[in-house]
Scaffold this active site. Structure first.
Site, mmCIF file in Angstrom:
data_model
loop_
_atom_site.group_PDB
_atom_site.id
_atom_site.type_symbol
_atom_site.label_atom_id
_atom_site.label_comp_id
_atom_site.label_asym_id
_atom_site.label_seq_id
_atom_site.Cartn_x
_atom_site.Cartn_y
_atom_site.Cartn_z
ATOM 1 N N HIS A 138 -3.125 -1.490 -8.462
ATOM 2 C CA HIS A 138 -2.736 -0.079 -8.408
ATOM 3 C C HIS A 138 -3.974 0.753 -8.137
ATOM 4 O O HIS A 138 -5.056 0.443 -8.606
ATOM 5 C CB HIS A 138 -2.117 0.359 -9.745
ATOM 6 C CG HIS A 138 -1.331 1.626 -9.639
ATOM 7 N ND1 HIS A 138 -1.916 2.856 -9.689
ATOM 8 C CD2 HIS A 138 -0.004 1.836 -9.470
ATOM 9 C CE1 HIS A 138 -0.984 3.796 -9.559
ATOM 10 N NE2 HIS A 138 0.183 3.198 -9.419
ATOM 11 N N ASP A 194 6.431 -2.300 -10.018
ATOM 12 C CA ASP A 194 7.293 -2.989 -9.050
ATOM 13 C C ASP A 194 7.444 -4.474 -9.318
ATOM 14 O O ASP A 194 8.249 -5.138 -8.677
ATOM 15 C CB ASP A 194 6.711 -2.785 -7.640
ATOM 16 C CG ASP A 194 6.740 -1.321 -7.283
ATOM 17 O OD1 ASP A 194 5.673 -0.738 -7.035
ATOM 18 O OD2 ASP A 194 7.837 -0.743 -7.316
#
Ligand code: SDX
Length: 428
Positions: free
Chosen positions: A305, A363
């Site tokens: 991320h 996700d």
């Protein structure tokens, strides 16, 4: 903490103001930097750039903290509902009972779309990705709701906000139904927001859909987790489009485009496809090796991320919801879940991922959960967009209450040709 700093360029010293927020990093205010120094700042990818001042969402990437208007995501996902969180993001405070009653009934009364919008879907091939349809139909709302398109009128901003939060799930369910060749299902005000979405997706004329409370509750959590996330790529895209004062429907439509990318909201679809490709726990080492190979562009989708250099707090909530849904649907021995758990365990103990601070993000588990709920992979990013519409709307409304709001127009470092004269083709 000083309220100014200095920079020296070509022997000249310049003073720059430093602005402090309530929590998180302070900022060096460079708004007059070019005017004062004749230089631009340079930050491709905006890794060190604050594009705006915002009160909506705070992320501490090192601690793995996520706050919506000061409330921890863990508390909101456990105790609140998606519609209440949408109200919080937009208004800045949790609603009182009366405020929530008014808001949720207003949303319910806007869930239907103009009947003519149905014909837009017929223009798409049946197998079209539902996001391709969403790009079209969300932008097309501009053609039907000109009475709430004036971004400079607070009343019209309120109506268009409610219309989008109410209608995007209906359009999303229609895209799903169209892609599988089933008839559209109208919204039913007997249901709450998440139940209504499930019903519009899974009910068929021949068989009334029975709401599974565990699934509906998991969807509330999934929508809350995906509702907002600071100045991510799609929210920044919405802000940039909205800075031109275009109508709200067009601004939100471009959020769908940016979110669709596999590095952003499309990662849940990519993560599930990756787990399917790995196929079995014994193949994990080969894929870990590929993810670490600088010459192989394979990446572990659902890992890493831009901001979180710790575990994404949403991934923890997502993992729990995943187990609950699989348990409730009798799928707790799901092979993909076994691969995901083993992959996570191996990656979190591998130096490469530890050094680069690559942890599972939201996700990683959402795809398995949504698949178990009956959604095809192409619909994962559409559900992400349904939830993120509330965040986009919150940022869109915040812009119009910000006196410093102006047309977003970045500059560049030009490295192309200097001036040269045109050459006739016979002389080239
Ligand atoms: C979302 O911004 C948001 O808030 C987004 C989001 C939201 O709610 O809006 O949180 C939603 O988009 C979550 C992220 C979903 N994307 C994925 O899961 C795709 C896989 N992840 C990566 O592609 C990547 O981690 C990004 C794009 C998410 C972030 O990458 P950055 O910040 O641009 O960092 P990078 O690509 O420069 O990676 C740093 C290093 C690189 O190695 P080096 O070049 O330094 O040697 O880490 C490596 C990368 O190769 N790396 C990975 C990796 N992610 C980064 N290696 C293997 N697998 C990965 N997943």
């Amino acid at each position: 903490m000083s309220d100014k700093c200095f920079i020296e360029i070509d022997g000249k010293k310049y003073e720059l103001p430093v602005k402090k927020g309530t929590i998180g990093p302070s900022v060096v205010d460079v708004r007059d930097f070019y005017k004062n120094t004749g230089h631009f700042t340079f930050d491709p990818g905006f890794t060190s750039t604050a594009s705006c001042q915002s009160n909506i969402c705070f992320i501490d990437g090192d601690k793995g903290t996520l706050l919506y208007r000061g409330y921890e995501i863990e508390q909101l996902s456990e105790k609140s509902s998606f519609l209440e969180v949408a109200y919080l993001l937009i208004k800045g405070e949790l609603p009182t009972k009366d405020q929530f009653t008014e808001f949720s009934s207003a949303i319910k009364n806007h869930t239907m779309v103009h009947e003519q919008i149905r014909s837009f879907y017929n223009g798409f091939r049946r197998g079209s990705h539902p996001m391709a349809m969403m790009l079209g139909v969300v932008g097309a709302l501009s053609a039907f709701y000109a009475d709430s398109a004036n971004v400079n009128d607070p009343k019209e901003r309120e109506i268009s906000s409610r219309r989008m939060i109410a209608k995007v799930p209906t359009l999303a369910a229609m895209a799903y139904k169209y892609s599988i060749g089933q008839p559209f299902v109208y919204p039913d005000n007997e249901f709450n927001y998440c139940e209504n979405f499930l019903n519009m997706c899974f009910s068929v004329p021949a068989q009334k859909y029975k709401i599974n409370k565990v699934v509906a509750n998991a969807l509330e959590k999934i929508f809350i987790l995906h509702a907002d996330h600071e100045q991510n790529a799609s929210t920044s895209t919405v802000r940039l489009a909205a800075s031109s004062a275009v109508n709200p429907f067009a601004s939100v439509a471009v959020g769908f485009s940016a979110l669709w990318g596999p590095l952003h909201g499309g990662a849940n679809e990519a993560a599930l496809n990756m787990l399917k490709k790995i196929g079995s726990v014994k193949n994990i080492p080969e894929y870990i090796k590929r993810a670490k190979d600088p010459n192989d562009n394979f990446r572990l989708m659902g890992f890493g991320h831009r901001v979180y250099k710790n575990y994404d707090p949403r991934a923890k909530v997502m993992q729990k919801a995943c187990h609950e849904v699989l348990e409730a649907l009798g799928k707790k021995d799901d092979e993909l879940l076994k691969i995901a758990i083993e992959l996570e365990k191996i990656a979190l103990n591998d130096d490469y991922f530890v050094q680069k601070k690559l942890y599972p993000n939201i996700d990683f588990y959402s795809g398995i959960t949504l698949s178990a709920m009956g959604f095809p992979t192409e619909m994962f990013v559409v559900l992400f967009a349904v939830a993120r519409t509330s965040g986009w709307i919150a940022h869109w409304k915040e812009m119009y209450s910000d006196p410093s709001n102006k047309l977003n127009r970045p500059r560049q470092l030009y490295a192309g040709s200097t001036k040269r004269d045109f050459l006739d083709i016979n002389k080239r």
